[in-house]
Design an enzyme around this catalytic site. Structure first.
Site, PDB file in Angstrom:
ATOM      1  N   ARG A   1      -2.828 -16.912 -19.751  1.00 20.42           N
ATOM      2  CA  ARG A   1      -4.287 -16.936 -19.881  1.00 20.42           C
ATOM      3  C   ARG A   1      -4.737 -18.388 -19.844  1.00 20.42           C
ATOM      4  O   ARG A   1      -3.995 -19.284 -20.250  1.00 20.42           O
ATOM      5  CB  ARG A   1      -4.730 -16.366 -21.234  1.00 20.42           C
ATOM      6  CG  ARG A   1      -4.627 -14.880 -21.384  1.00 20.42           C
ATOM      7  CD  ARG A   1      -5.218 -14.476 -22.725  1.00 20.42           C
ATOM      8  NE  ARG A   1      -6.650 -14.795 -22.798  1.00 20.42           N
ATOM      9  CZ  ARG A   1      -7.609 -13.989 -22.372  1.00 20.42           C
ATOM     10  NH1 ARG A   1      -7.320 -12.816 -21.868  1.00 20.42           N
ATOM     11  NH2 ARG A   1      -8.874 -14.349 -22.456  1.00 20.42           N
ATOM     12  N   LEU A   2      -5.962 -18.581 -19.396  1.00 23.24           N
ATOM     13  CA  LEU A   2      -6.545 -19.913 -19.485  1.00 23.24           C
ATOM     14  C   LEU A   2      -6.847 -20.158 -20.963  1.00 23.24           C
ATOM     15  O   LEU A   2      -7.386 -19.271 -21.634  1.00 23.24           O
ATOM     16  CB  LEU A   2      -7.837 -19.957 -18.657  1.00 23.24           C
ATOM     17  CG  LEU A   2      -8.445 -21.319 -18.378  1.00 23.24           C
ATOM     18  CD1 LEU A   2      -7.464 -22.215 -17.638  1.00 23.24           C
ATOM     19  CD2 LEU A   2      -9.717 -21.164 -17.564  1.00 23.24           C
TER      20      LEU A   2
ATOM     21  N   ASN B   1       1.543 -27.822 -20.932  1.00 28.46           N
ATOM     22  CA  ASN B   1       1.906 -26.618 -20.183  1.00 28.46           C
ATOM     23  C   ASN B   1       3.059 -26.965 -19.250  1.00 28.46           C
ATOM     24  O   ASN B   1       3.255 -28.130 -18.899  1.00 28.46           O
ATOM     25  CB  ASN B   1       0.690 -26.146 -19.374  1.00 28.46           C
ATOM     26  CG  ASN B   1       0.966 -24.859 -18.618  1.00 28.46           C
ATOM     27  OD1 ASN B   1       1.623 -23.942 -19.133  1.00 28.46           O
ATOM     28  ND2 ASN B   1       0.487 -24.767 -17.390  1.00 28.46           N
TER      29      ASN B   1
ATOM     30  N   HIS C   1       4.705 -25.825 -15.452  1.00 27.16           N
ATOM     31  CA  HIS C   1       4.396 -25.077 -14.228  1.00 27.16           C
ATOM     32  C   HIS C   1       5.596 -25.142 -13.286  1.00 27.16           C
ATOM     33  O   HIS C   1       6.153 -26.226 -13.066  1.00 27.16           O
ATOM     34  CB  HIS C   1       3.150 -25.661 -13.551  1.00 27.16           C
ATOM     35  CG  HIS C   1       2.753 -24.880 -12.348  1.00 27.16           C
ATOM     36  ND1 HIS C   1       2.165 -23.638 -12.443  1.00 27.16           N
ATOM     37  CD2 HIS C   1       2.908 -25.124 -11.026  1.00 27.16           C
ATOM     38  CE1 HIS C   1       1.972 -23.162 -11.220  1.00 27.16           C
ATOM     39  NE2 HIS C   1       2.409 -24.038 -10.351  1.00 27.16           N
TER      40      HIS C   1
HETATM   41  C1  GRF Z   1       7.939 -20.328 -16.408  1.00 33.08           C
HETATM   42  O1  GRF Z   1       8.424 -20.333 -15.089  1.00 33.08           O
HETATM   43  C2  GRF Z   1       6.802 -21.305 -16.560  1.00 33.08           C
HETATM   44  O2  GRF Z   1       6.890 -22.398 -15.711  1.00 33.08           O
HETATM   45  C3  GRF Z   1       5.604 -20.461 -16.181  1.00 33.08           C
HETATM   46  O3  GRF Z   1       5.878 -19.188 -16.695  1.00 33.08           O
HETATM   47  C4  GRF Z   1       7.291 -18.990 -16.770  1.00 33.08           C
HETATM   48  C5  GRF Z   1       7.600 -18.566 -18.164  1.00 33.08           C
HETATM   49  O4  GRF Z   1       8.920 -18.143 -18.319  1.00 33.08           O
HETATM   50  N1  GRF Z   1       4.387 -21.064 -16.692  1.00 33.08           N
HETATM   51  P1  GRF Z   1       9.515 -17.873 -19.775  1.00 33.08           P
HETATM   52  O5  GRF Z   1       8.587 -16.875 -20.461  1.00 33.08           O
HETATM   53  O6  GRF Z   1       9.579 -19.178 -20.499  1.00 33.08           O
HETATM   54  O7  GRF Z   1      10.864 -17.279 -19.546  1.00 33.08           O
END
Ligand code: GRF
Length: 204
Positions: A93-94, A109, A111
């Site tokens: 979510r944002l 965060n 990504h």
């Molecule tokens: C990860 O790939 C992260 O970069 C992205 O969502 C995924 C989360 O994976 N934002 P997890 O829940 O930590 O296994």
């Protein structure tokens, strides 16, 4: 000095959360996970937290009329546990301005692509489908736009000729599980400073 208190926001499996907990327990990350908050009841990360004796809170967006009220509930959970730094780890979510304003330059965060390329919910698939030869992982501060805040750390991942989206995914996750605790440690050491769009990291 007291260890940095992390509030980790999740929506799913929580493998990044696990990497952070493991680094904290191993002492390679000078921080503790004070609370885990999920917007999904079934998120496996909630069980991971409980398994390590960490308070795990599920907050249902549908239980609140307005996004604002939901965001206040998230904020309250973080503040109740004395959180210093908010860590989004697969939180789909944002994050509301209520939380961002309460934690200025204190929300991060991860990504699974090299931002600003392939922002959004499907960074790994989008990069693979595009046919890039190099993708990677980004850790960044969060702001009110998805995947757009100042970048703290990035690491490239080469897409091999024989990679499938699944094998690429595995490589990306391996890097994530190393890079996120590392970036959090830089913050715990007080070496990370936001200067406009840029993040300056003090040398050791
Ligand atoms: C990860 O790939 C992260 O970069 C992205 O969502 C995924 C989360 O994976 N934002 P997890 O829940 O930590 O296994």
């Amino acid at each position: 000095m007291a260890r940095l208190k992390l509030g980790v926001l999740i929506s799913g499996s929580g493998t990044n959360l696990q990497a952070i907990i493991d680094a904290s327990e191993a002492g390679t990350l000078d921080a503790v996970v004070a609370v885990v908050v999920s917007n999904k009841a079934e998120a496996r990360g909630l069980q991971r937290a409980e398994h390590h004796g960490i308070p795990a809170v599920y907050i249902d967006r549908l239980a609140y009329d307005k996004p604002k009220d939901y965001n206040h509930a998230v904020l309250e959970a973080l503040q109740d546990h004395g959180v210093d730094l908010v860590v989004m780890a697969g939180y789909m979510r944002l994050l509301g301005s209520e939380v961002l304003e309460a934690f200025p330059d204190r929300v991060v965060n991860i990504h699974p692509a090299l931002l600003p390329s392939f922002a959004g919910a499907n960074g790994i698939h989008d990069a693979f489908d595009y046919g890039v030869k190099v993708t990677g992982v980004t850790v960044h501060f969060a702001n009110e736009v998805f995947d757009a805040g100042p970048i703290i750390a990035q690491e490239p991942v080469v897409v091999a000729e024989d990679d499938t989206v699944e094998s690429l995914e595995a490589k990306i996750h391996e890097v994530e599980h190393r890079l996120y605790p590392h970036a959090l440690q830089l913050i715990a050491e007080g070496r990370v400073h936001v200067v406009g769009r840029r993040v300056r990291i003090d040398p050791r």
